[in-house]
Design an enzyme around this catalytic site. Structure first.
Site, PDB file in Angstrom:
ATOM      1  N   TYR A 304      87.733  71.548  12.030  1.00  0.00           N
ATOM      2  CA  TYR A 304      86.592  71.841  12.638  1.00  0.00           C
ATOM      3  C   TYR A 304      85.877  70.368  13.206  1.00  0.00           C
ATOM      4  O   TYR A 304      86.380  69.572  12.590  1.00  0.00           O
ATOM      5  CB  TYR A 304      85.291  72.372  11.983  1.00  0.00           C
ATOM      6  N   GLY A 318      85.837  60.618   2.645  1.00  0.00           N
ATOM      7  CA  GLY A 318      84.871  61.566   3.420  1.00  0.00           C
ATOM      8  C   GLY A 318      83.597  62.299   2.972  1.00  0.00           C
ATOM      9  O   GLY A 318      83.109  63.192   3.643  1.00  0.00           O
ATOM     10  N   HIS A 322      74.050  63.894   4.321  1.00  0.00           N
ATOM     11  CA  HIS A 322      74.012  64.127   5.844  1.00  0.00           C
ATOM     12  C   HIS A 322      72.688  65.227   6.090  1.00  0.00           C
ATOM     13  O   HIS A 322      72.754  66.201   5.053  1.00  0.00           O
ATOM     14  CB  HIS A 322      75.160  64.092   6.611  1.00  0.00           C
ATOM     15  N   HIS A 338      81.791  71.346   2.521  1.00  0.00           N
ATOM     16  CA  HIS A 338      83.220  70.700   2.202  1.00  0.00           C
ATOM     17  C   HIS A 338      83.228  69.480   1.381  1.00  0.00           C
ATOM     18  O   HIS A 338      84.425  68.847   1.598  1.00  0.00           O
ATOM     19  CB  HIS A 338      83.888  70.702   3.795  1.00  0.00           C
ATOM     20  N   CYS A 340      80.647  67.221   1.113  1.00  0.00           N
ATOM     21  CA  CYS A 340      79.324  66.466   1.339  1.00  0.00           C
ATOM     22  C   CYS A 340      78.253  66.954   0.742  1.00  0.00           C
ATOM     23  O   CYS A 340      78.074  68.035  -0.179  1.00  0.00           O
ATOM     24  CB  CYS A 340      79.239  66.414   2.848  1.00  0.00           C
ATOM     25  N   ASN A 342      74.562  67.955   1.359  1.00  0.00           N
ATOM     26  CA  ASN A 342      73.845  68.749   2.374  1.00  0.00           C
ATOM     27  C   ASN A 342      72.262  68.757   2.157  1.00  0.00           C
ATOM     28  O   ASN A 342      72.170  68.843   0.907  1.00  0.00           O
ATOM     29  CB  ASN A 342      74.117  70.193   2.570  1.00  0.00           C
TER      30      ASN A 342
END
Length: 427
Positions: A304, A318, A322, A338, A340, A342
């Site tokens: 994506y 990665g 964020h 995935h 991260c 959130n």
């Protein structure tokens, strides 16, 4: 996860120190008598310098070495073949004088070194040497992740990455050309990632706020093994800012934000779902982006593309903190990302204004552990383990190890790829 091709070009300054005076002992004697020449306390200095006189094919990283007995070095003057003085600074142990810039290839240099004994006797030695032609060997690319005129967090490790990695037998040679000076003094040491792709410098405790750090990676033209040379000579000086750290607990799905050792806010988070878990361990904020794009096409569990705001990188693989408006309802309750971290748009904006590159971020309770070298992992081991990674002997004063890594809220008073290549996860 897709690759975000990003590399900071940074520069690096040498630590200077004055050698200690070697005092001579005296024996009782009658008035008017004088010991024989060469008796203890009257022996003239003995001085050996390098490179040897008339040496040729000397690397441009040459230093003027001085071994002294019965005295100390009191003057060093280096000049090129046009009579221009070459500025140099002493190593901390006084064993050599290091030119502040690389020498030039196929040039002749002269050095005059003066040593003075305890009774004022002096000896002068001279050497003239010629540097080698510009090397045709391939250069090992070095990247210094420490820029000049910045303000960094208290957990900021000085990081140098190498492509290809430095072989174990060459690491001590490379490490001797990496210099760090702190003001006020806060000594530390270098430690290598096991595959040789990165080396970190830090102190036993976090940097004190207000500390100035000057770095030099003096690698240009340095012979590295039989087949490579160093690529560049880089310098940078920056300052350590206020103390900020983040702690994330998967059990509660909460982020605790500390400033100067005081809890200032708790923020609900959603971490990586079981198929793409967030790593547990001690990370350091590496980059901050007001806007960026996560492109995971072609990556496992990816496929994506999404634009995100207020993103702060934590790993080369990665993992970011964020803004994630799409998962606000899950934050504090369920892991859906995935990999991260959130947070809400308002919380992400607030974090961007309080954090700095170099702040520590600790995670606990997730399904996987942080991999060595996946980001700046200098704090993910104890000090006792960290010093084992030095390719050179660690100074005696740094050998006693703290019993644990400092708490992230306290105020301090191997990636398989050769060079970490950023990739971007979504979340």
């Amino acid at each position: 996860m897709a690759k975000l091709k990003r590399r900071l070009t940074m520069l690096v300054v040498i630590a200077a120190a004055t050698p200690a005076v070697l005092g001579g002992c005296t024996t009782e004697r009658k008035p008017g008598t004088r010991p024989a020449e060469g008796a203890e306390g009257w022996a003239p200095p003995e001085l050996i310098i390098t490179p040897a006189d008339r040496a040729s094919d000397v690397p441009i990283t040459a230093e003027v070495g001085a071994a002294v007995k019965n005295g100390m070095v009191t003057a060093v003057r280096i000049t090129d073949d046009k009579g221009v003085e070459v500025k140099a600074e002493p190593r901390e142990d006084g064993s050599a004088w290091v030119p502040i810039s690389p020498l030039q290839p196929q040039r002749t240099y002269s050095a005059e070194v003066t040593a003075t004994g305890a009774k004022g006797k002096t000896v002068v030695r001279n050497t003239t040497f010629t540097t080698m032609p510009k090397s045709t060997k391939p250069a090992i690319t070095s990247t210094l992740y420490f820029a000049g005129n910045r303000t960094y967090g208290t957990a900021m490790p000085v990081t140098v990455a190498f492509d290809p990695p430095i072989p174990k037998q060459a690491r001590a040679h490379v490490q001797r050309r990496l210099f760090v000076k702190t003001n006020p003094p806060q000594p530390g040491t270098w430690s290598w990632v096991s595959d040789g792709s990165q080396v970190y410098y830090r102190a036993p405790d976090f940097w004190r706020p207000g500390t100035t750090i000057s770095v030099r990676a003096a690698l240009e033209g340095l012979p590295i093994g039989k087949d490579h040379v160093g690529d560049a000579d880089r310098k940078a000086t920056s300052t350590i800012g206020r103390q900020v750290s983040l702690e994330v607990d998967n059990a509660t799905k909460q982020m605790s934000v500390f400033r100067d050792g005081r809890l200032v806010r708790k923020i609900p988070v959603s971490l990586g779902k079981p198929s793409t878990p967030t790593s547990s361990g001690k990370m350091v904020i590496m980059e901050k982006h007001q806007y960026t794009t996560f492109d995971t096409r072609g990556e496992p569990n990816g496929g994506y593309v999404v634009d995100v705001e207020d993103a702060q990188r934590l790993t080369w693989g990665g993992e970011f903190i964020h803004s994630a408006p799409w998962s606000v309802g899950d934050q504090g309750k369920t892991n859906v990302s995935h990999g991260c971290t959130n947070v809400s748009p308002a919380a992400a904006d607030w974090l961007m204004n309080i954090t700095q590159v170099g702040d520590l971020v600790s995670f606990k309770g997730t399904e996987v552990q942080l991999t060595e070298g996946n980001g700046w992992t200098a704090w993910n081991v104890s000090w006792a383990e960290f010093v084992k990674g030095s390719a050179l002997p660690v100074p005696a004063g740094l050998r006693p190890a703290p019993t644990r890594v400092p708490h992230s809220g306290a105020v301090a008073g191997g990636s398989p790829t050769p060079t970490p290549t950023p990739s971007v996860a979504g979340g």
